[in-house]
Design an enzyme around this catalytic site. Structure first.
Site, PDB file in Angstrom:
ATOM      1  N   THR A  87       0.992  -0.683  -0.416  1.00 17.36           N
ATOM      2  CA  THR A  87       0.410   0.200   0.032  1.00 17.36           C
ATOM      3  C   THR A  87       0.872   1.070   0.119  1.00 17.36           C
ATOM      4  O   THR A  87       0.539   1.824  -0.440  1.00 17.36           O
ATOM      5  CB  THR A  87      -0.684  -0.160   1.373  1.00 17.36           C
ATOM      6  N   GLY A  88       2.017   1.545   0.104  1.00 22.98           N
ATOM      7  CA  GLY A  88       3.009   2.048   0.110  1.00 22.98           C
ATOM      8  C   GLY A  88       3.107   3.122  -1.261  1.00 22.98           C
ATOM      9  O   GLY A  88       2.906   2.424  -2.059  1.00 22.98           O
ATOM     10  N   ALA A  89       4.089   4.227  -1.170  1.00 21.73           N
ATOM     11  CA  ALA A  89       4.303   5.080  -2.766  1.00 21.73           C
ATOM     12  C   ALA A  89       5.635   3.009  -3.733  1.00 21.73           C
ATOM     13  O   ALA A  89       4.511   3.633  -4.705  1.00 21.73           O
ATOM     14  CB  ALA A  89       5.714   6.097  -1.984  1.00 21.73           C
ATOM     15  N   VAL A  90       6.524   2.730  -3.226  1.00 20.26           N
ATOM     16  CA  VAL A  90       6.723   2.340  -3.620  1.00 20.26           C
ATOM     17  C   VAL A  90       6.243   0.888  -4.168  1.00 20.26           C
ATOM     18  O   VAL A  90       6.040   0.325  -5.150  1.00 20.26           O
ATOM     19  CB  VAL A  90       8.257   1.556  -3.148  1.00 20.26           C
ATOM     20  N   ARG A 105      19.028  17.797  -3.071  1.00 15.54           N
ATOM     21  CA  ARG A 105      18.052  17.860  -3.421  1.00 15.54           C
ATOM     22  C   ARG A 105      16.980  19.145  -4.354  1.00 15.54           C
ATOM     23  O   ARG A 105      18.463  20.460  -4.123  1.00 15.54           O
ATOM     24  CB  ARG A 105      17.128  18.249  -1.769  1.00 15.54           C
ATOM     25  N   CYS A 142      18.292   4.451  -4.413  1.00 16.57           N
ATOM     26  CA  CYS A 142      17.726   5.018  -5.035  1.00 16.57           C
ATOM     27  C   CYS A 142      18.920   6.478  -5.913  1.00 16.57           C
ATOM     28  O   CYS A 142      19.248   6.119  -7.286  1.00 16.57           O
ATOM     29  CB  CYS A 142      16.803   5.808  -5.866  1.00 16.57           C
ATOM     30  N   HIS A 169      16.067  11.187 -10.523  1.00 16.44           N
ATOM     31  CA  HIS A 169      17.240  11.539  -9.818  1.00 16.44           C
ATOM     32  C   HIS A 169      17.673  11.790 -11.268  1.00 16.44           C
ATOM     33  O   HIS A 169      17.526  11.050 -11.780  1.00 16.44           O
ATOM     34  CB  HIS A 169      18.313  11.085  -8.954  1.00 16.44           C
ATOM     35  N   ARG A 190      -3.113  -1.556   9.444  1.00 19.56           N
ATOM     36  CA  ARG A 190      -4.352  -0.874   8.835  1.00 19.56           C
ATOM     37  C   ARG A 190      -4.661  -1.016   8.083  1.00 19.56           C
ATOM     38  O   ARG A 190      -5.997  -0.465   7.684  1.00 19.56           O
ATOM     39  CB  ARG A 190      -4.032   0.657   9.040  1.00 19.56           C
TER      40      ARG A 190
HETATM   41  N1  LIG Z   1      10.516   6.682  -1.849  1.00 21.11           N
HETATM   42  C1  LIG Z   1      11.477   6.056  -2.408  1.00 21.11           C
HETATM   43  O1  LIG Z   1      12.043   7.250  -3.470  1.00 21.11           O
HETATM   44  C2  LIG Z   1      12.351   5.318  -1.842  1.00 21.11           C
HETATM   45  C3  LIG Z   1      13.725   4.664  -3.155  1.00 21.11           C
HETATM   46  C4  LIG Z   1      13.921   3.374  -2.748  1.00 21.11           C
HETATM   47  C5  LIG Z   1      14.245   2.651  -1.270  1.00 21.11           C
HETATM   48  N2  LIG Z   1      13.207   3.305  -0.896  1.00 21.11           N
HETATM   49  C6  LIG Z   1      12.155   2.763   0.978  1.00 21.11           C
HETATM   50  O2  LIG Z   1      11.050   1.676   0.519  1.00 21.11           O
HETATM   51  C7  LIG Z   1      10.549   1.016   1.308  1.00 21.11           C
HETATM   52  C8  LIG Z   1       9.148   1.656   1.428  1.00 21.11           C
HETATM   53  O3  LIG Z   1       9.395   3.138   1.202  1.00 21.11           O
HETATM   54  P1  LIG Z   1       7.557   4.043   0.687  1.00 21.11           P
HETATM   55  O4  LIG Z   1       8.180   5.277   0.241  1.00 21.11           O
HETATM   56  O5  LIG Z   1       7.333   3.430  -0.616  1.00 21.11           O
HETATM   57  O6  LIG Z   1       6.962   4.285   2.061  1.00 21.11           O
HETATM   58  P2  LIG Z   1       5.626   4.201   2.629  1.00 21.11           P
HETATM   59  O7  LIG Z   1       4.925   4.934   1.624  1.00 21.11           O
HETATM   60  O8  LIG Z   1       6.179   4.832   3.611  1.00 21.11           O
HETATM   61  O9  LIG Z   1       4.802   2.536   2.762  1.00 21.11           O
HETATM   62  C9  LIG Z   1       5.444   2.585   3.498  1.00 21.11           C
HETATM   63  C10 LIG Z   1       4.724   0.273   3.255  1.00 21.11           C
HETATM   64  O10 LIG Z   1       5.212   0.111   4.914  1.00 21.11           O
HETATM   65  C11 LIG Z   1       3.920  -0.745   5.219  1.00 21.11           C
HETATM   66  N3  LIG Z   1       3.816  -0.887   6.818  1.00 21.11           N
HETATM   67  C12 LIG Z   1       4.347  -0.011   7.274  1.00 21.11           C
HETATM   68  N4  LIG Z   1       4.668   0.129   8.962  1.00 21.11           N
HETATM   69  C13 LIG Z   1       4.349  -1.518   8.899  1.00 21.11           C
HETATM   70  C14 LIG Z   1       4.509  -2.924   9.430  1.00 21.11           C
HETATM   71  N5  LIG Z   1       4.769  -2.602  10.948  1.00 21.11           N
HETATM   72  N6  LIG Z   1       3.861  -4.386   9.171  1.00 21.11           N
HETATM   73  C15 LIG Z   1       3.757  -3.932   8.066  1.00 21.11           C
HETATM   74  N7  LIG Z   1       3.943  -2.931   7.155  1.00 21.11           N
HETATM   75  C16 LIG Z   1       3.749  -2.009   7.727  1.00 21.11           C
HETATM   76  C17 LIG Z   1       2.731   0.754   5.119  1.00 21.11           C
HETATM   77  O11 LIG Z   1       1.726  -0.281   5.083  1.00 21.11           O
HETATM   78  P3  LIG Z   1       0.258   0.386   5.335  1.00 21.11           P
HETATM   79  O12 LIG Z   1       0.040   1.158   3.873  1.00 21.11           O
HETATM   80  O13 LIG Z   1      -0.940   0.044   6.063  1.00 21.11           O
HETATM   81  O14 LIG Z   1       0.146   1.734   6.606  1.00 21.11           O
HETATM   82  C18 LIG Z   1       3.016   0.511   3.393  1.00 21.11           C
HETATM   83  O15 LIG Z   1       2.953  -0.014   2.290  1.00 21.11           O
HETATM   84  C19 LIG Z   1      11.416   2.077   2.727  1.00 21.11           C
HETATM   85  O16 LIG Z   1      12.200   1.179   3.378  1.00 21.11           O
HETATM   86  C20 LIG Z   1      12.694   3.448   1.581  1.00 21.11           C
HETATM   87  O17 LIG Z   1      13.728   3.508   2.540  1.00 21.11           O
HETATM   88  C21 LIG Z   1      12.309   4.087  -1.176  1.00 21.11           C
END
Ligand SMILES: NC(=O)c1ccc[n+]([C@@H]2O[C@H](COP(=O)([O-])OP(=O)(O)OC[C@H]3O[C@@H](n4cnc5c(N)ncnc54)[C@H](OP(=O)(O)O)[C@@H]3O)[C@@H](O)[C@H]2O)c1
Length: 354
Positions: free
Chosen positions: A12-15, A254, A131, A261, A41
């Site tokens: 459900t997150g951004a990635v 940034r 990234c 990027h 959630r």
């Molecule tokens: N954004 C970028 O450009 C990028 C690039 C490379 C790597 N990353 C890495 O990829 C990962 C995800 O990033 P994101 O930007 O997608 O984050 P995000 O949008 O905050 O999404 C987080 C995800 O993790 C789930 N989650 C959080 N706490 C949890 C728990 N206790 N148990 C089970 N699921 C849980 C959330 O579920 P709910 O919706 O249910 O809360 C959601 O699906 C991070 O480690 C980040 O550092 C991000």
């Protein structure tokens, strides 16, 4: 053999959302079942994957039963706890967080650079690079194979979405706060305009206004003034390329771009390298698109490449004052190749080996 089962933790997150888009648009789909996992959630939420409404389940040890490959797109601490549990239950975990990247028993994989490392996973975990590092790896890996990389000086131009959804929301809010203001007034007075619009500096994921600005900072403060992001570029590049003594100096900045990027790369090699030879190598690499015709105003910019899978390379020049050295500019979508796509490509490589 039955088709493998794929789990997506953090669906459900951004990635995770970009990962679902990738799954929905891939021509080959080797998976017999896809299991979507998130926090309690989100349990019960429906997400459409290839025409089927799948129900998100809460993270639990049992959620990994029968899973062959589990992709983790969750915060560091969630991966640190749960990727080993998935591995204990028999799944191979591919982790997109920073929890395992520098673990000596966890390979850090970019398939077009070090796919052989996929099989070297004593903990049953494979890590996906940061990234910023990832955006330049396809181009550097291809050049290194031919000319042997010795030194690397890079400056990044990183998008707001690298700081997650809160980074995207902040940039749009800052743009909205400036809309309609006279450019001359706003440019010299951005912080006051934002404060007057109710955008507190304390609530921003960035340490300065990002709109109409550039901010020479990403991550947290480490020793001797380096940022965590700059050290990740150095350490992860060394590990992926298999050059432990590679000399690297990075400055991470940034910029007010939503997604994609860019990096300015100054790379020195053991052997002589020409622009023509580099062009040929980039053209032969299927995951790179070369756009390099400055006389015609053609070079990659984030606005052109966002949403795409390849890395875009341009402005390739032989350094005038440094032997065996190339300067070039790279752009890559930080949410696709920089995160979800690379993880998914590793999963596809594993599926071929199961
Ligand atoms: N954004 C970028 O450009 C990028 C690039 C490379 C790597 N990353 C890495 O990829 C990962 C995800 O990033 P994101 O930007 O997608 O984050 P995000 O949008 O905050 O999404 C987080 C995800 O993790 C789930 N989650 C959080 N706490 C949890 C728990 N206790 N148990 C089970 N699921 C849980 C959330 O579920 P709910 O919706 O249910 O809360 C959601 O699906 C991070 O480690 C980040 O550092 C991000």
């Amino acid at each position: 053999m039955t088709a493998p089962v794929l789990a997506l933790v953090g669906a459900t997150g951004a990635v995770g959302t970009v990962m679902i888009d990738i799954m929905n648009t891939r021509s080959d789909f080797p998976w017999g079942e896809v299991r979507l996992i998130a926090s309690p959630r989100s349990a019960g939420k429906k997400i459409n994957v290839r025409g089927q409404d799948l129900t998100v389940v809460a993270l639990s040890p049992e959620a990994f039963d029968g899973v062959d490959i589990a992709m983790f797109d969750v915060p560091d601490e969630v991966s640190a706890q749960w990727a080993p549990i998935a591995a204990e239950r028999g799944a191979i975990a591919i982790d997109n967080s920073g929890a395992f990247r520098m673990d000596a028993d966890v390979p850090l994989v970019v398939p077009e650079v070090n796919a052989d490392q996929i099989d070297n996973r004593p903990r049953g975990i494979i890590a996906n690079p940061n990234c910023t590092t990832l955006s330049m790896m396809a181009s550097l890996g291809a050049l290194h194979r031919e000319f042997e990389l010795k030194e690397l000086v890079v400056a990044s131009y990183q998008a707001a979405s690298g700081a997650g959804q809160s980074g995207i929301d902040r940039l749009y809010a800052e743009i909205a706060a400036l809309a309609g203001k006279e450019a001359g007034v706003a440019a010299g007075d951005v912080a006051q305009v934002l404060a007057a619009a109710g955008l507190s500096a304390d609530d921003s994921p960035f340490p300065a206004p990002l709109v109409l600005n550039v901010v020479p900072w990403a991550g947290s403060l480490k020793d001797a003034g380096w940022s965590s992001e700059e050290l990740k570029v150095r350490n992860e590049a060394r590990k992926i390329l298999g050059i432990p003594d590679l000399k690297v100096s990075a400055t991470c900045v940034r910029v007010p771009v939503v997604t994609t990027h860019s990096l300015s790369v100054h790379a020195t090699f053991a052997r002589e390298v020409t622009v023509e030879a580099a062009h040929k190598i980039f053209e032969e690499q299927p995951t790179i698109v070369l756009i390099d015709d400055p006389a015609a105003g053609k070079f990659p910019t984030p606005a052109d490449v966002v949403g795409g899978d390849p890395t875009y390379v341009g402005r390739v020049r032989q350094a005038l004052d440094f032997p065996n050295t190339l300067d070039f500019f790279v752009c890559g979508d930080n949410l696709r190749k920089g995160a979800a796509l690379n993880t998914y490509e590793v999963a596809e490589e594993l599926a071929k080996r199961l």
